[in-house]
Design a protein around this motif. Structure first.
Motif, PDB file in Angstrom:
ATOM      1  N   LEU A   1      -3.006  -1.193  -7.687  1.00 53.47           N
ATOM      2  CA  LEU A   1      -2.009  -2.065  -7.086  1.00 53.47           C
ATOM      3  C   LEU A   1      -1.984  -3.370  -7.854  1.00 53.47           C
ATOM      4  CD1 LEU A   1      -3.459  -0.394  -4.562  1.00 53.47           C
ATOM      5  CD2 LEU A   1      -1.900  -1.800  -3.220  1.00 53.47           C
TER       6      LEU A   1
ATOM      7  N   VAL B   1      -2.811  -8.636  -1.724  1.00 49.28           N
ATOM      8  CA  VAL B   1      -3.681  -7.526  -1.345  1.00 49.28           C
ATOM      9  C   VAL B   1      -4.906  -8.118  -0.663  1.00 49.28           C
ATOM     10  CG1 VAL B   1      -5.175  -5.669  -2.165  1.00 49.28           C
ATOM     11  CG2 VAL B   1      -2.895  -5.982  -3.164  1.00 49.28           C
TER      12      VAL B   1
ATOM     13  N   THR C   1      -0.550  -5.976   1.716  1.00 49.47           N
ATOM     14  CA  THR C   1      -1.195  -4.668   1.807  1.00 49.47           C
ATOM     15  C   THR C   1      -2.681  -4.895   2.034  1.00 49.47           C
ATOM     16  OG1 THR C   1       0.388  -3.573   0.332  1.00 49.47           O
ATOM     17  CG2 THR C   1      -1.753  -2.521   0.605  1.00 49.47           C
TER      18      THR C   1
ATOM     19  N   ALA D   1       2.988  -5.700   7.500  1.00 45.99           N
ATOM     20  CA  ALA D   1       1.845  -5.414   6.631  1.00 45.99           C
ATOM     21  C   ALA D   1       1.597  -3.911   6.538  1.00 45.99           C
ATOM     22  CB  ALA D   1       0.596  -6.111   7.150  1.00 45.99           C
ATOM     23  N   ALA D   2       1.152  -3.468   5.375  1.00 46.32           N
ATOM     24  CA  ALA D   2       0.735  -2.082   5.185  1.00 46.32           C
ATOM     25  C   ALA D   2      -0.782  -2.026   5.248  1.00 46.32           C
ATOM     26  CB  ALA D   2       1.225  -1.557   3.834  1.00 46.32           C
TER      27      ALA D   2
ATOM     28  N   ALA E   1      -4.437 -10.558   7.385  1.00 45.25           N
ATOM     29  CA  ALA E   1      -3.224  -9.772   7.181  1.00 45.25           C
ATOM     30  C   ALA E   1      -2.159 -10.131   8.205  1.00 45.25           C
ATOM     31  CB  ALA E   1      -3.548  -8.283   7.248  1.00 45.25           C
TER      32      ALA E   1
ATOM     33  N   SER F   1       2.641  -5.553  -4.788  1.00 43.46           N
ATOM     34  CA  SER F   1       2.487  -6.199  -3.495  1.00 43.46           C
ATOM     35  C   SER F   1       2.182  -7.659  -3.749  1.00 43.46           C
ATOM     36  CB  SER F   1       1.352  -5.553  -2.695  1.00 43.46           C
ATOM     37  OG  SER F   1       1.174  -6.212  -1.460  1.00 43.46           O
TER      38      SER F   1
ATOM     39  N   GLU G   1       0.927  -4.769  11.403  1.00 44.42           N
ATOM     40  CA  GLU G   1       1.896  -3.734  11.026  1.00 44.42           C
ATOM     41  C   GLU G   1       3.291  -4.060  11.551  1.00 44.42           C
ATOM     42  OE1 GLU G   1      -0.295   0.429  10.277  1.00 44.42           O
ATOM     43  OE2 GLU G   1      -0.233  -0.142  12.391  1.00 44.42           O
TER      44      GLU G   1
ATOM     45  N   ASP H   1       4.492 -10.475   1.975  1.00 42.36           N
ATOM     46  CA  ASP H   1       4.337  -9.029   1.764  1.00 42.36           C
ATOM     47  C   ASP H   1       2.855  -8.739   1.572  1.00 42.36           C
ATOM     48  OD1 ASP H   1       4.551  -6.377   1.099  1.00 42.36           O
ATOM     49  OD2 ASP H   1       5.642  -6.696  -0.762  1.00 42.36           O
TER      50      ASP H   1
ATOM     51  N   LEU I   1      -6.467  -3.142   2.311  1.00 36.09           N
ATOM     52  CA  LEU I   1      -7.233  -1.981   1.889  1.00 36.09           C
ATOM     53  C   LEU I   1      -8.586  -1.979   2.585  1.00 36.09           C
ATOM     54  CD1 LEU I   1      -6.566  -2.250  -1.973  1.00 36.09           C
ATOM     55  CD2 LEU I   1      -5.238  -0.964  -0.274  1.00 36.09           C
TER      56      LEU I   1
ATOM     57  N   ARG J   1      -4.050   0.331   4.740  1.00 29.21           N
ATOM     58  CA  ARG J   1      -4.507   1.582   4.141  1.00 29.21           C
ATOM     59  C   ARG J   1      -6.007   1.739   4.397  1.00 29.21           C
ATOM     60  NH1 ARG J   1      -1.605   1.766  -1.857  1.00 29.21           N
ATOM     61  NH2 ARG J   1       0.515   1.282  -1.149  1.00 29.21           N
TER      62      ARG J   1
END
Length: 366
Positions: free
Chosen positions: A191, A8, A31, A166-167, A20, A5, A162, A29, A33, A169
């Protein structure tokens, strides 16, 4: 599990989600957390107030002015209607040194874009008729204070992040980071990234240490807000009001008041008794109302109550946005913009050295 990614972001509160969103919107890109659920840290222990005036702290005020503009524009970007009910912000001065500090700070506040003025004791009582027989010398008043909904802001940023790619988690605590190698270790695996952003609030200290950043974060503080029994019929709506000497803060919340006053510390019952005494002393008509816990949560804190926002260039890069000291909701949109601009090497539109860890940051002690 191993995945790649570009960036992060660690922390899924209002700060991390703003970061994000702003990064993903710019085509990065991302992610994110979050150790628990989104908004489960300091973001769940707010008074749902967004305001622009932070007395004695024009740097936080400048972030808040910028953020308030973004909140007003939420219907068009990121595209969500937010509750924003304007109520104003009133700070009660009972000591001469408080008046002197206000006057000394006023030029810097105005330069930061804050709309604030000194009003008389009589006008303060007109704005808040609950004020009792205090030795009131005057008050600061800023119209730019609104009741909003932190959960709605968290949800809006999450949805927009999203939608931008964006991911997110959740239930994914970070166990270690290696910024030099661009690795983030979680319970679910590792990651890799060319940038890591720490926006972990009360859990930031160990992460910034791993990155070799000498950031003087204080110990996480547990915030508690109280609520009263239902108010007597006819109790007026009042501005968000801070009693400067005691730190007692009140605002209307439905048919009750929401109340804060500093931090409970280890003797919570003693603190609650002190809050009750200060409440009756300041607002005698509220005598006899019971107080109950409304919400609790851990807050990050910096020694000067100003956020740390900055970066160590890479790749891999390490960026941080933490230490908001209870100002996070009011600073979140600006924090997201600044981290985005630092990562993309854009002009952030303000002097970020006032926020970064380093020799230009004054007033810090451990």
């Amino acid at each position: 599990m191993s995945a790649g990614s570009r960036v992060v972001v660690i922390g899924g509160g209002v700060i991390g989600l703003s970061i994000a969103f702003h990064l993903a919107e710019a085509g990065v890109d991302v992610t994110l957390l979050e150790r628990g659920t989104l908004g489960s840290g300091a973001s769940r222990a707010t008074a749902d107030v967004v305001r622009s005036y932070f007395a004695g702290n024009p740097v936080s005020s400048s972030l808040a002015v910028r953020s308030l503009e973004a909140y007003r524009a939420f219907p068009s970007r990121p595209g969500t209607e937010l509750p924003l009910r304007q109520v104003g912000y009133l700070v009660l001065f009972t000591e001469p040194d408080q008046l002197a500090a206000f006057n000394a700070d006023l030029a810097a506040q105005r330069a930061a874009g804050v709309d604030v003025e000194l009003i008389s004791a009589e006008e303060a009582r007109e704005r808040n008729p609950l004020i009792g027989d205090l030795r009131l010398l005057g008050a600061a008043y800023s119209p730019d204070a609104y009741i909003s909904d932190t959960a709605a802001i968290v949800t809006a940023y999450a949805r927009a992040a999203e939608q931008a790619g964006a991911a997110l988690r959740t239930g994914c605590p970070v166990t270690a980071i290696d910024p030099e190698a661009g690795r983030v270790q979680t319970a679910d695996g590792e990651l890799s990234a060319d940038a890591i952003v720490c926006a972990a609030g009360a859990w930031s200290a160990s992460l910034v240490r791993c990155a070799g950043v000498d950031m003087p974060l204080t110990e996480p503080i547990e915030q508690e807000l109280l609520t009263t029994d239902p108010l007597p019929p006819g109790t007026p709506e009042v501005p968000v009001t801070l009693h400067a000497a005691s730190g007692l803060l009140i605002r209307n919340r439905g048919d009750r008041l929401l109340i804060g006053m500093g931090y409970p510390g280890p003797d919570r019952e003693s603190w609650r008794r002190e809050v009750a005494a200060r409440l009756v002393e300041t607002y005698p008509s509220l005598a006899g109302l019971g107080l109950h816990t409304a919400v609790t949560g851990l807050r990050d804190a910096s020694p000067d109550k100003t956020a740390f926002i900055g970066h160590q260039p890479g790749p891999p890069a390490f960026l941080y946005a933490t230490g908001f000291s209870g100002h996070g909701l009011c600073n979140a949109p600006a924090a997201g913009e600044l981290v985005r601009d630092l990562y993309l090497d854009r002009d952030p539109g303000m002097d970020v050295t006032a926020l970064a860890v380093g020799p230009t940051r004054t007033g810090l002690t451990r």
